[in-house]
Design an enzyme around this catalytic site. Structure first.
Site, PDB file in Angstrom:
ATOM      1  CB  ALA A 108      -1.033   0.016   1.078  1.00  0.00           C
ATOM      2  CG  HIS A 150       7.199  -3.288   1.688  1.00  0.00           C
ATOM      3  ND1 HIS A 150       5.872  -3.304   1.334  1.00  0.00           N
ATOM      4  CD2 HIS A 150       6.919  -2.982   3.226  1.00  0.00           C
ATOM      5  CE1 HIS A 150       5.247  -3.194   2.098  1.00  0.00           C
ATOM      6  NE2 HIS A 150       5.630  -2.880   3.304  1.00  0.00           N
ATOM      7  CG  ASN A 186       1.738 -10.280   4.991  1.00  0.00           C
ATOM      8  OD1 ASN A 186       0.918 -10.370   3.993  1.00  0.00           O
ATOM      9  ND2 ASN A 186       1.809 -10.845   6.095  1.00  0.00           N
ATOM     10  CG  ASP A 212      -4.599  -8.903  10.646  1.00  0.00           C
ATOM     11  OD1 ASP A 212      -4.088  -9.732  10.389  1.00  0.00           O
ATOM     12  OD2 ASP A 212      -4.837  -7.830  10.159  1.00  0.00           O
ATOM     13  N   GLY A 213      -5.302 -12.068  11.833  1.00  0.00           N
ATOM     14  CA  GLY A 213      -6.527 -13.078  11.227  1.00  0.00           C
ATOM     15  C   GLY A 213      -6.407 -12.707   9.721  1.00  0.00           C
ATOM     16  CG  ASP A 232       1.656  -3.176   9.358  1.00  0.00           C
ATOM     17  OD1 ASP A 232       2.168  -1.880   9.457  1.00  0.00           O
ATOM     18  OD2 ASP A 232       1.321  -3.606   8.093  1.00  0.00           O
ATOM     19  CG  LEU A 279      -4.163  -7.808   3.463  1.00  0.00           C
ATOM     20  CD1 LEU A 279      -3.507  -8.873   4.146  1.00  0.00           C
ATOM     21  CD2 LEU A 279      -5.471  -7.230   4.207  1.00  0.00           C
TER      22      LEU A 279
END
Lengths: 235, 436
Positions: B150, B206, B230, B263-264, B299, B343
Site C-alpha cells: 500500500a 517489501h 507479506n 490479525d487473522g 502494523d 492489504l
C-alpha cells in the site's frame, strides 16, 4: 529462634498456611535465626537467608526490621556474633527455640565437642557436615563453606522454651543419645535435658533406637499433650 | 507519581519469567523491579501496598515495533507542529491494550515529510500520559516497487547509500528501525553502516530478495524481517526467499527476528503455525544455533481503536487513507486499498494479536506474551530494561486474566489503565486513593 534445614520445612509450610487462612499474623513476631554460613552471599541459593525468605518470610506479614539473621559476610565476624547476642537481649530474650538436629546430635552448628555453655561465635564445620552439605553445592566439597556463625548451646539454653524436631530413622541414634544417655558435649543436643521446658517432637522412625519403655511412657502422655495443643476454637 | 521510597507488590499472580508462568510476587520501587529478598534483608523494607493479582497473569508491557497509527491518527500524514499531539493520542490509546512502548511507523513518504516530521517524533518516556516512544520505524522508501503493497509508488527510491539515507530521512536521531529491501543497489553497504555505525535496527521487507541476498543482508547486520510472508516473495521450495531465513544455517550467530501481523488477515493460521513450529523459541537446529524468533506487531493504521465501526463513509476518506497511499477500506477486520485486494495495515490491537497467536499456534500463554514483549525488546537491544520483569527492569507491567484479556496496565509501577469494573480497576483505585 528458628532454623533452616529440611526438618522444619513442614512446620513452615503449616505456618504459611495458617497465615494465608487469616488465622495467624506475624506482625508482632521477632525472629532470630540460629546460624548462617560464612563467606557465601546472602542471596546464594544455599544461604539460610535464602532458605528463610523462600520458605517463610516472603509468604507472611513479618516486619523486616524484626528479622535477625547472622551476617556471614560481616567484616568483623566476632563483633557480628556479639551484636547478635545483644540484639536477643534487647528483644527481651527468646520465648521459643525451634530447630532440628544433625544425625551426630548437633544443635545449630554446635558440632560434637562444642562447649555446652557456648555463646554465638564462629565455628569450623565438621568434615561430616561439609560432606553432607556437598549435595547442596553441586556435589563439590570444595564449594561448601567450611565455617559458619552459630548461636551457642548456652544461647539456646537461655530460651524460655525449647522445641527440638527429630524425624527419620537416620536421626534415631541421635534421639537416643539426646534423651536416654547422659549429658555429653559430643552430642550437644543432650544439653537440653537440663532445660526446664524442652519438648522433643519426633516421628515413629526416630524412636527406633529408644527403649520400649521410653517410647511407651511418652506415647502414654500423648492424650494429655494433644489436649494442650488442640485448637482452642474447635468447639 | 509514586514517591521514590514507596514499595509496591504485585502479589499472587503468575509472572512471565524465562518462557513460562511462575507463581511469584513482583516488587517495585522507584519505577523499577527490585529483588524482594535483597530489599527485605539489606534495606529491611517490605511493600506498603499490595496489588492483588491472584488468578491473573503479570507480564511485561507489550512493545509494538510497527504501528502506523491508530485512534484516527496516521503517523504518515501528520502536520508539522501536530506531531507530538498525534503521537500522544496514540500513546494514550495503546495503554488499554497493554502496550507500554512502541515505535511509531512511517510508511514510504517524500523527503520533505521526513524532514519536517522526524525531528518532532521524539523518543519519550511513558507514563500516565501514554506508552513510551522508543524511536521511529521508517518503513521505506528504500523498497521494491514490485512489493510496495500500500506504499505510494511515487516516493519509492531504488538506490541505497548512506548518503541517500541521510538525504532522505535527514537526521537519524529519532530513527530506531529501518525497513528496506536488501536487493537494492548499495543495500548491503548501507545495512552495515546503519546497523554498525548508526545503531539502527535494519529490517528486511517489501522486497523481492532471494535467500542468498537475504542471508547476505543478515550477515551485514540486518536483524529483523518485516511482516514475514507479506510483501516478499512467496516461499518456493528451490528459492525460499526471505522466508528461508527461518531455517538458514548461513547467518552466523546473529539472531534473526521476524515480525508477524497476527490479525487473522495477514497470515493464514496454518502459516503462522509453520513459522512458529520452525522455531518456537529460537531452539538449536542441527549443530548450528538458529535463533529466529517471532515478534508480534500490529502494523495498525489509523482505524485501529476507532469504535464507530464505519470507516468507509465519504467524509472519513482522508482520515483513513494510509499516508499518501490513497484511500483504504476496512471490512471484516481487514484493511485494503480501496477497490483492490492489497492489504494496507491492520486494525488489530496488540492484545488481540497475542490472543490470536496463542489460539492459532496452540502455544502457551507465556510464549505468546514473550512474542509481544521480550522478543521486541531484544530486537531493539532493550532487554535489560524492557520486555522482562527482572531485577532493574522498568516496571512496565500488564496484568491479564487467564484468557489474556488486559485487566490493567502499569508504567514505571504507576497505574495507567484498568478495565472498568474489574478487580484490577478496584486495586488501582485503592492505590490512587492512598497515594495521590
Amino acid at each position: 529462634m528458628c532454623s533452616a534445614g529440611s526438618t522444619p520445612l513442614g512446620m513452615y509450610r503449616k505456618l504459611v498456611e495458617f497465615h494465608k487462612e487469616g488465622k495467624l499474623s506475624f506482625q508482632y513476631i521477632k525472629t532470630f535465626n540460629m546460624d548462617e554460613y560464612v563467606g557465601i552471599p546472602d542471596d546464594h541459593p544455599e544461604s539460610y537467608h535464602t532458605y528463610m525468605w523462600q520458605n517463610l518470610f516472603q509468604h507472611i506479614d513479618i516486619d523486616p526490621t524484626n528479622v535477625h539473621i547472622l551476617d556471614g559476610n560481616a567484616q568483623n565476624l566476632q563483633k557480628e556474633c556479639d551484636d547478635f547476642e545483644q540484639s536477643i537481649k534487647d528483644a527481651g530474650g527468646v520465648d521459643l527455640f525451634v530447630g532440628g538436629i544433625g544425625p551426630d546430635g548437633h544443635i545449630a552448628f554446635n558440632e560434637p565437642g562444642s562447649s555446652l555453655v557456648s555463646r554465638t561465635r564462629i565455628k569450623s564445620l565438621a568434615v561430616d557436615t561439609i560432606q553432607a552439605n556437598a549435595r547442596f553445592f553441586g556435589g563439590n566439597v570444595g564449594q561448601v563453606p567450611t565455617m559458619a556463625l552459630t548461636v551457642g548451646v548456652g544461647t539456646v539454653m537461655d530460651a524460655r522454651e525449647v522445641m527440638i524436631l527429630i524425624t527419620g530413622s537416620h536421626k534415631a541414634f541421635a534421639l537416643y543419645k539426646a534423651i536416654e544417655e547422659g549429658l555429653n558435649h559430643m552430642w550437644t543436643v543432650s544439653a537440653f535435658q537440663q532445660h526446664p521446658k524442652t519438648l522433643f517432637v519426633c516421628d515413629e522412625d526416630a524412636t527406633l533406637e529408644l527403649r520400649v519403655k521410653t517410647v511407651k511412657y511418652f506415647k502414654g502422655l500423648m492424650d494429655v499433650h494433644n489436649k494442650l495443643v488442640q485448637d482452642p476454637y474447635l468447639d | 507519581m509514586a514517591e521514590d521510597g514507596l514499595i509496591t507488590c504485585y502479589k499472587g499472580g503468575l509472572v512471565l519469567k524465562g518462557g513460562s508462568l511462575v507463581q511469584k510476587d513482583i516488587w517495585v520501587r522507584a519505577g523499577r523491579v527490585v529483588e524482594p529478598q535483597e530489599l527485605f534483608f539489606r534495606d529491611r523494607r517490605a511493600p506498603s501496598f499490595y496489588f492483588d493479582c491472584s488468578n491473573h497473569i503479570v507480564a511485561p508491557g507489550f512493545i509494538d515495533v510497527q504501528i502506523n497509527g491508530g485512534f484516527g491518527v496516521d503517523f504518515s500524514k501528520l502536520r508539522p507542529g501536530g506531531v507530538a499531539e498525534g503521537v500522544a493520542s496514540v500513546a494514550r490509546g495503546l495503554l488499554e491494550h497493554g502496550v507500554t512502548a512502541f515505535c511509531p511507523t512511517i510508511i514510504t513518504s517524500g523527503a520533505d515529510y521526513y524532514a519536517s516530521i522526524l525531528p518532532e517524533m521524539r523518543v519519550s518516556e511513558g507514563g500516565s500520559h501514554g506508552a513510551a516512544v522508543l524511536g521511529v520505524h521508517v518503513e521505506g522508501p528504500f523498497i521494491s516497487r514490485e512489493k510496495k503493497g500500500a506504499h505510494p509508488e511515487q516516493f519509492i527510491q531504488s538506490l541505497l547509500s548512506p548518503g541517500a539515507v541521510v538525504r532522505t530521512y535527514g537526521c537519524l536521531d529519532n530513527v530506531r528501525v529501518v525497513t528496506l529491501a536488501p536487493e537494492l543497489e548499495g543495500a548491503q553497504h548501507t545495512i552495515r553502516w546503519l546497523s554498525r555505525k548508526k545503531g539502527v535496527v535494519v529490517s528486511l521487507g517489501h522486497s523481492m530478495a532471494d535467500l542468498t541476498t537475504a542471508e547476505h543482508a543478515v550477515n551485514s547486520g540486518a536483524s529483523l524481517i518485516t511482516h514475514l510472508f507479506n510483501a516478499m516473495l512467496p516461499f518456493h521450495h528451490r528459492d525460499p526467499g526471505i522466508v528461508g531465513l527461518l531455517t538458514s544455517q548461513s547467518v552466523g550467530d546473529a539472531p534473526v527476528y521476524y515480525s508477524l501481523i497476527v490479525d487473522g488477515n495477514h497470515t493464514h493460521e496454518t502459516v503462522q503455525r509453520i513459522a512458529h513450529k520452525a522455531h518456537p523459541e529460537g531452539l538449536e537446529f542441527g549443530s548450528l544455533p538458529v535463533k529466529t524468533c517471532v515478534v508480534l506487531v500490529t502494523d495498525a493504521m489509523a482505524g485501529m481503536g476507532v469504535r464507530s465501526g464505519d470507516v468507509r463513509g465519504g467524509q472519513e476518506e482522508s482520515r483513513f487513507s494510509l499516508g499518501e497511499g490513497g484511500r483504504v477500506e476496512v471490512s471484516g477486520g481487514a484493511v485494503r486499498l480501496a477497490g483492490t485486494s492489497t492489504l494496507a495495515g491492520s486494525v488489530a490491537t496488540m492484545d488481540e494479536c497475542v490472543r490470536h497467536f496463542r489460539r492459532a499456534t496452540a502455544c502457551t500463554e507465556a510464549v505468546a506474551l514473550e512474542a509481544a514483549s521480550l522478543h521486541p525488546a531484544r530486537v531493539l537491544g532493550l532487554e535489560d530494561s524492557r520486555g522482562q520483569l527482572e531485577k532493574g527492569a522498568r516496571a512496565d507491567i500488564v496484568v491479564l486474566d487467564r484468557d489474556l484479556n488486559v485487566q490493567g496496565t502499569f508504567i514505571a509501577g504507576h497505574p495507567v489503565w484498568s478495565l472498568p469494573g474489574s478487580r484490577m480497576h478496584r486495586e488501582q483505585q485503592r492505590f490512587s486513593n492512598l497515594h495521590t
